[in-house]
Motif scaffolding. Structure first.
Motif, PDB file in Angstrom:
ATOM      1  N   GLY A  55       1.126  -0.584   0.031  1.00  0.00           N
ATOM      2  CA  GLY A  55      -0.445  -0.038   0.095  1.00  0.00           C
ATOM      3  C   GLY A  55       0.783   0.777   0.329  1.00  0.00           C
ATOM      4  O   GLY A  55       0.441   2.118  -0.884  1.00  0.00           O
ATOM      5  N   ALA A  56       2.145   1.544   0.629  1.00  0.00           N
ATOM      6  CA  ALA A  56       3.375   1.879   0.741  1.00  0.00           C
ATOM      7  C   ALA A  56       3.418   2.521  -0.641  1.00  0.00           C
ATOM      8  O   ALA A  56       3.661   3.948  -0.760  1.00  0.00           O
ATOM      9  CB  ALA A  56       4.350   2.421   1.796  1.00  0.00           C
ATOM     10  N   LYS A  57       3.985   1.699  -1.371  1.00  0.00           N
ATOM     11  CA  LYS A  57       4.417   1.291  -2.553  1.00  0.00           C
ATOM     12  C   LYS A  57       3.723   2.438  -3.539  1.00  0.00           C
ATOM     13  O   LYS A  57       3.736   2.475  -4.538  1.00  0.00           O
ATOM     14  CB  LYS A  57       5.453   0.389  -2.817  1.00  0.00           C
ATOM     15  CG  LYS A  57       6.225  -0.059  -2.085  1.00  0.00           C
ATOM     16  CD  LYS A  57       7.031  -1.609  -2.717  1.00  0.00           C
ATOM     17  CE  LYS A  57       9.066  -1.475  -2.171  1.00  0.00           C
ATOM     18  NZ  LYS A  57       8.333  -2.762  -2.069  1.00  0.00           N
ATOM     19  N   TYR A  58       2.638   1.372  -3.552  1.00  0.00           N
ATOM     20  CA  TYR A  58       1.352   1.898  -4.224  1.00  0.00           C
ATOM     21  C   TYR A  58       1.687   3.607  -4.374  1.00  0.00           C
ATOM     22  O   TYR A  58       1.215   4.941  -5.791  1.00  0.00           O
ATOM     23  CB  TYR A  58       0.118   1.810  -4.251  1.00  0.00           C
ATOM     24  CG  TYR A  58      -1.190   1.783  -4.614  1.00  0.00           C
ATOM     25  CD1 TYR A  58      -0.563   1.260  -5.916  1.00  0.00           C
ATOM     26  CD2 TYR A  58      -1.670   3.219  -4.583  1.00  0.00           C
ATOM     27  CE1 TYR A  58      -2.636   1.476  -6.773  1.00  0.00           C
ATOM     28  CE2 TYR A  58      -2.724   3.060  -5.609  1.00  0.00           C
ATOM     29  CZ  TYR A  58      -3.512   2.964  -6.341  1.00  0.00           C
ATOM     30  OH  TYR A  58      -4.179   2.482  -7.629  1.00  0.00           O
ATOM     31  N   ILE A  92      -9.518  -2.604  -5.337  1.00  0.00           N
ATOM     32  CA  ILE A  92      -8.881  -3.622  -4.159  1.00  0.00           C
ATOM     33  C   ILE A  92     -10.334  -4.126  -4.245  1.00  0.00           C
ATOM     34  O   ILE A  92     -10.321  -5.721  -5.287  1.00  0.00           O
ATOM     35  CB  ILE A  92      -8.690  -3.437  -3.441  1.00  0.00           C
ATOM     36  CG1 ILE A  92      -7.708  -2.685  -2.845  1.00  0.00           C
ATOM     37  CG2 ILE A  92      -8.867  -4.650  -2.053  1.00  0.00           C
ATOM     38  CD1 ILE A  92      -7.180  -2.642  -1.667  1.00  0.00           C
ATOM     39  N   LEU A  93     -11.779  -3.857  -4.420  1.00  0.00           N
ATOM     40  CA  LEU A  93     -12.997  -4.988  -4.645  1.00  0.00           C
ATOM     41  C   LEU A  93     -13.126  -4.907  -5.639  1.00  0.00           C
ATOM     42  O   LEU A  93     -13.852  -6.058  -6.064  1.00  0.00           O
ATOM     43  CB  LEU A  93     -14.065  -3.205  -4.200  1.00  0.00           C
ATOM     44  CG  LEU A  93     -14.590  -3.192  -2.561  1.00  0.00           C
ATOM     45  CD1 LEU A  93     -15.597  -2.282  -1.745  1.00  0.00           C
ATOM     46  CD2 LEU A  93     -14.178  -4.554  -1.508  1.00  0.00           C
ATOM     47  N   SER A  94     -12.578  -4.189  -6.793  1.00  0.00           N
ATOM     48  CA  SER A  94     -13.285  -4.373  -8.008  1.00  0.00           C
ATOM     49  C   SER A  94     -11.968  -5.287  -8.081  1.00  0.00           C
ATOM     50  O   SER A  94     -12.275  -5.725 -10.035  1.00  0.00           O
ATOM     51  CB  SER A  94     -12.921  -2.788  -9.385  1.00  0.00           C
ATOM     52  OG  SER A  94     -12.015  -2.877  -9.313  1.00  0.00           O
ATOM     53  N   GLY A  95     -11.096  -5.701  -7.596  1.00  0.00           N
ATOM     54  CA  GLY A  95     -10.018  -6.515  -8.099  1.00  0.00           C
ATOM     55  C   GLY A  95      -8.678  -5.697  -9.205  1.00  0.00           C
ATOM     56  O   GLY A  95      -8.338  -6.512 -10.001  1.00  0.00           O
ATOM     57  N   GLU A  96      -9.002  -4.651  -9.024  1.00  0.00           N
ATOM     58  CA  GLU A  96      -7.608  -4.068 -10.108  1.00  0.00           C
ATOM     59  C   GLU A  96      -6.897  -3.584  -9.388  1.00  0.00           C
ATOM     60  O   GLU A  96      -5.744  -3.897 -10.202  1.00  0.00           O
ATOM     61  CB  GLU A  96      -8.220  -2.018 -10.613  1.00  0.00           C
ATOM     62  CG  GLU A  96      -7.726  -1.628 -11.963  1.00  0.00           C
ATOM     63  CD  GLU A  96      -8.047  -0.115 -11.499  1.00  0.00           C
ATOM     64  OE1 GLU A  96      -7.514   0.278 -12.031  1.00  0.00           O
ATOM     65  OE2 GLU A  96      -9.426  -0.433 -11.463  1.00  0.00           O
ATOM     66  N   ILE A  97      -7.050  -3.532  -8.567  1.00  0.00           N
ATOM     67  CA  ILE A  97      -5.827  -3.668  -6.828  1.00  0.00           C
ATOM     68  C   ILE A  97      -6.060  -5.267  -7.203  1.00  0.00           C
ATOM     69  O   ILE A  97      -6.385  -5.755  -6.156  1.00  0.00           O
ATOM     70  CB  ILE A  97      -4.718  -2.646  -6.180  1.00  0.00           C
ATOM     71  CG1 ILE A  97      -4.935  -1.481  -7.196  1.00  0.00           C
ATOM     72  CG2 ILE A  97      -4.412  -3.282  -5.243  1.00  0.00           C
ATOM     73  CD1 ILE A  97      -5.080  -0.116  -5.972  1.00  0.00           C
ATOM     74  N   THR A  98      -4.636  -6.499  -6.701  1.00  0.00           N
ATOM     75  CA  THR A  98      -4.359  -7.503  -6.087  1.00  0.00           C
ATOM     76  C   THR A  98      -3.637  -6.903  -4.762  1.00  0.00           C
ATOM     77  O   THR A  98      -2.351  -7.206  -5.533  1.00  0.00           O
ATOM     78  CB  THR A  98      -4.645  -8.441  -7.147  1.00  0.00           C
ATOM     79  OG1 THR A  98      -3.535  -8.838  -7.366  1.00  0.00           O
ATOM     80  CG2 THR A  98      -6.012  -8.516  -7.436  1.00  0.00           C
ATOM     81  N   VAL A  99      -3.978  -7.297  -3.544  1.00  0.00           N
ATOM     82  CA  VAL A  99      -2.667  -7.436  -2.634  1.00  0.00           C
ATOM     83  C   VAL A  99      -2.392  -9.099  -2.495  1.00  0.00           C
ATOM     84  O   VAL A  99      -2.922  -9.514  -2.371  1.00  0.00           O
ATOM     85  CB  VAL A  99      -3.449  -6.745  -1.629  1.00  0.00           C
ATOM     86  CG1 VAL A  99      -2.853  -6.470  -0.665  1.00  0.00           C
ATOM     87  CG2 VAL A  99      -4.381  -5.455  -1.827  1.00  0.00           C
ATOM     88  N   SER A 100      -0.997  -8.624  -2.342  1.00  0.00           N
ATOM     89  CA  SER A 100      -0.387  -9.785  -1.811  1.00  0.00           C
ATOM     90  C   SER A 100      -0.532 -10.146  -0.286  1.00  0.00           C
ATOM     91  O   SER A 100      -1.112  -9.778   0.263  1.00  0.00           O
ATOM     92  CB  SER A 100       1.175 -10.123  -2.755  1.00  0.00           C
ATOM     93  OG  SER A 100       1.737  -9.567  -3.793  1.00  0.00           O
ATOM     94  N   GLU A 140     -10.739   5.543  -2.842  1.00  0.00           N
ATOM     95  CA  GLU A 140     -10.861   5.230  -4.903  1.00  0.00           C
ATOM     96  C   GLU A 140     -10.064   3.381  -4.963  1.00  0.00           C
ATOM     97  O   GLU A 140     -10.215   3.174  -5.274  1.00  0.00           O
ATOM     98  CB  GLU A 140      -9.365   6.137  -5.412  1.00  0.00           C
ATOM     99  CG  GLU A 140     -10.085   7.352  -6.194  1.00  0.00           C
ATOM    100  CD  GLU A 140      -9.384   8.422  -5.986  1.00  0.00           C
ATOM    101  OE1 GLU A 140      -8.234   8.248  -6.743  1.00  0.00           O
ATOM    102  OE2 GLU A 140     -10.186   9.217  -6.328  1.00  0.00           O
ATOM    103  N   ILE A 141      -8.671   3.563  -3.198  1.00  0.00           N
ATOM    104  CA  ILE A 141      -7.972   2.395  -3.704  1.00  0.00           C
ATOM    105  C   ILE A 141      -9.055   1.441  -2.775  1.00  0.00           C
ATOM    106  O   ILE A 141      -9.191   0.473  -3.365  1.00  0.00           O
ATOM    107  CB  ILE A 141      -6.711   2.940  -2.399  1.00  0.00           C
ATOM    108  CG1 ILE A 141      -6.312   3.978  -3.755  1.00  0.00           C
ATOM    109  CG2 ILE A 141      -5.667   1.278  -2.417  1.00  0.00           C
ATOM    110  CD1 ILE A 141      -5.043   3.319  -1.743  1.00  0.00           C
TER     111      ILE A 141
END
Lengths: 323, 367
Positions: free
Chosen positions: B189-192, B338-346, B333-334
């Motif tokens: 998240g911080a790197k994002y 995440i909810l839409s799957g655009e960002i996947t968190v490891s 926005e983030i």
């Protein structure tokens, strides 16, 4: 490695060592006095824990840090008296009494906290006061030394002063001599009219006062609340420090500083990528190494003494058994 | 002496008989009986307290009968306690944490008529017939991603207590997968927000030593960290004290830690920008609700995250005061991404140690 050196050479590191050392030093001094009187107090952990809670509760109720400190010391003495009563009057084994005291304090403090504040883990709902930090006038101005020595919580200075006071008491007062005599050989002390019972009571009370200070420092200086089992082994490390320091106040101070330093060092070592398991092991590894060195020194000293004594024994024909 | 001991033993025996009597008595036959076994104590102001709140809410709103048992910290008592309640007339038995997995894997198959829920971990369904066990996992990595993004925005902002260094802190209780799951999300998240971010990472090695936690947090703040995330139970409360002493920011965990100190220490509460909530309470309430409807999927593990409101950032007055409209906008926005799957968190679960080390080294200060 460069960063680690920079960190260790910074005044903040020296400052951290003194703060980490303080609770260990209080416990160590208390244990040293009792050990010298022949009644080793392994209940330091329980005494400090109870005192820490008493300080927070009374401090919050009276809205006064001084009242909290007084209550912490009173609680420490009370716990020590309980221990003295069981071990000296009822003749229970002092080690067992100490273990019982520690277990009782661990559960009892949580129970008391629940009764008073309806909290079971942390006293965060009590607005407890904190003991003040002290700026030392002249030393404060010296560049590096000032940053290390000045502006600590008042209990840090009380701990350092306690070293001098306990030292003076043990080696410069008649009562201190009697106390050491009782520890050395209670029967001999008794035969010259010293009340062994009373001396050991006094020794335990002194350890209660010191433990009370230590507890107050934990909950009213180090952090600003009481948490379940917050002593987290510091009482026992203190007992190890007095053993390593040969029961002398100065030795206890040096050993406590050594433990404090390794502990403080471990807090900084994470940042240079050393595995956390190794870092967490470091204070205990240091303890083992220090104890081994101490034992080795004892053995060589005993061997040297034996060599020195042998010709004399042979000359006089005295049959000295043991040492 | 012996007489005293006998008397003590007698009193202790009477006490245990009386408490046992209370445990068994007063049952209402029609109600569904739920028992929550905690392998620790209440009062941690985070994890177990949250579980307790969830079942109590279910008792009030769903009309089930609830019993909460604190098994304490003595591990040797956990397995017998679980075996005991399994032979009693409870319908639903709830336990939590990875330390209970092995016991549950052993005991659940012996009582096929009972239903079990385990939270914050999953049993190994290949090991035995565990069709009566439902496992709840939390996507703390998703919530921590938001926390990390916020921390990066704070450290690069011109907030009064922020410094120019792009350095944030993480104080973990132990170097274990569930704590590292927080860490992985936090770093990503911080790197994002700020690709060059550095993270000072410390593990205390204990969940019950706040003084040591404070010491480590102080060390981080002295290094130039201006906002730190504590994920260390009671130990982590030390970080909040350190934040006050050094006048820096902190992020709470599990429950809303700013509200904890709102009355007793408002100055400290004012430095806690937000808390990464792990809504054990919501997840247990949801599970009991589904159970009553007959819809709880036993025999499976479910991962609950932002979508199920099982994790998320705490919204309170301090959060509103400290953060800017822009920051909150970015976080929203983030969250949507995440909810839409655009960002996947490891996730740290199943991540091998070389990969984890590489991630940690990529944000190490001074590298």
């Amino acid at each position: 490695m460069k960063e680690l050196l920079e960190t260790i050479l910074s005044p903040a590191f020296g400052y951290a060592i003194l703060r980490v050392t303080t609770p260990i030093l209080f416990a160590g001094l208390g244990a040293a006095v009792t050990e010298l009187a022949g009644v080793i107090n392994i209940g330091m952990e329980g005494i400090m824990l109870t005192a820490a809670l008493a300080g927070v509760i009374v401090g919050a109720l009276c809205e006064s840090a001084a009242a909290g400190l007084a209550a912490a010391v009173a609680a420490g003495v009370l716990m020590a008296l309980v221990m003295a009563y069981f071990s000296l009057n009822l003749k229970t084994d002092i080690i067992l009494a100490g273990i019982a005291l520690n277990l009782m304090a661990s559960g009892g403090t949580v129970f008391l906290l629940y009764v008073v504040a309806h909290d079971k883990g942390v006293s965060s709902s009590l607005a407890s006061p904190v003991l003040p930090q002290v700026r030392i006038p002249v030393i404060d101005q010296i560049p590096v030394l000032g940053e290390i020595l000045s502006n600590h919580n008042v209990m840090v200075y009380v701990a350092l002063l306690s070293v001098l006071v306990v030292s003076y008491f043990l080696y410069r007062t008649p009562y201190g001599l009697r106390l050491r005599a009782v520890g050395e050989n209670p029967d001999a002390a008794d035969s010259v009219g010293i009340s062994v019972h009373q001396v050991q009571y006094v020794a335990l009370i002194i350890s209660g006062i010191l433990g009370g200070f230590g507890g107050a420092h934990l909950s009213m200086g180090y952090v600003s609340w009481f948490a379940r089992d917050m002593t987290a082994g510091r009482g026992f490390i203190g007992i190890a420090a007095q053993a390593l320091g040969g029961q002398t106040p100065i030795g206890t101070l040096l050993a406590s500083l050594f433990f404090g330093m390794t502990d403080a060092l471990s807090n900084f070592m994470h940042f240079i990528g050393i595995p956390s398991e190794f870092v967490q092991m470091l204070p205990y590894l240091a303890t083992v190494v220090a104890l081994a060195l101490y034992a080795r020194r004892q053995v060589t000293r005993r061997a040297r003494l034996a060599r020195v004594n042998r010709p004399v024994e042979a000359g006089t024909g005295a049959a000295a058994e043991g040492d | 002496m012996r007489k005293w001991f006998a008397l003590l033993a007698a009193v202790a025996l009477m006490g245990s008989v009386l408490t046992a009597g209370c445990l068994g008595g007063g049952a209402d036959e029609d109600k569904v009986k739920v028992v929550l076994l905690l392998n620790g104590n209440l009062g941690d102001k985070s994890f177990f307290d949250s579980a307790n709140a969830g079942v109590l809410r279910a008792e009030e709103e769903l009309g089930v009968e609830v019993k909460v048992i604190e098994m304490g910290l003595d591990q040797s008592k956990w397995e017998p306690a679980l075996a005991d309640v399994s032979t009693q007339d409870y319908d639903l038995i709830i336990v939590g944490t990875w330390q209970m997995t092995e016991y549950l894997e052993k005991i659940a198959p012996q009582h096929p008529d009972k239903r079990y829920i385990i939270f914050d971990t999953a049993v190994d369904y290949t090991k035995a017939d565990l069709s009566n066990v439902y496992s709840i996992l939390y996507k703390q990595n998703e919530g921590s991603f938001l926390a990390g993004a916020l921390a990066a925005m704070v450290t690069t902002s011109d907030m009064p207590l922020a410094n120019p260094e792009k350095l944030i802190g993480f104080l973990g209780g132990m170097d274990i997968p569930v704590i590292n799951d927080f860490l992985v999300g936090y770093i990503e998240g911080a790197k994002y927000i700020e690709p060059d971010i550095k993270v000072a990472i410390s593990y205390v090695g204990s969940f019950g030593d706040p003084a040591k936690g404070k010491e480590m947090a102080l060390a981080q703040y002295q290094m130039g960290v201006d906002i730190g995330f504590n994920v260390a139970g009671e130990t982590g409360l030390g970080q909040l004290d350190a934040a006050k002493e050094m006048s820096r920011y902190a992020l709470g965990v599990d429950s809303d830690q700013a509200l904890l100190f709102k009355d007793s220490d408002p100055e400290k509460a004012g430095l806690i920008v937000t808390s990464m909530l792990k809504r054990v309470d919501n997840s247990l309430y949801r599970a009991i609700d589904l159970y009553l409807k007959g819809e709880l999927p036993f025999g499976e593990a479910e991962s609950l995250g932002l979508a199920e409101e099982a994790v998320g950032l705490a919204d309170n007055e301090y959060y509103q005061q400290l953060t800017t409209e822009e920051m909150r906008q970015t976080l929203a926005e983030i969250e949507a991404k995440i909810l839409s799957g655009e960002i996947t968190v490891s996730t740290a679960f199943g991540m091998d140690s070389a990969e984890l080390d590489a991630l940690r080294n990529s944000v190490r200060p001074g590298s």
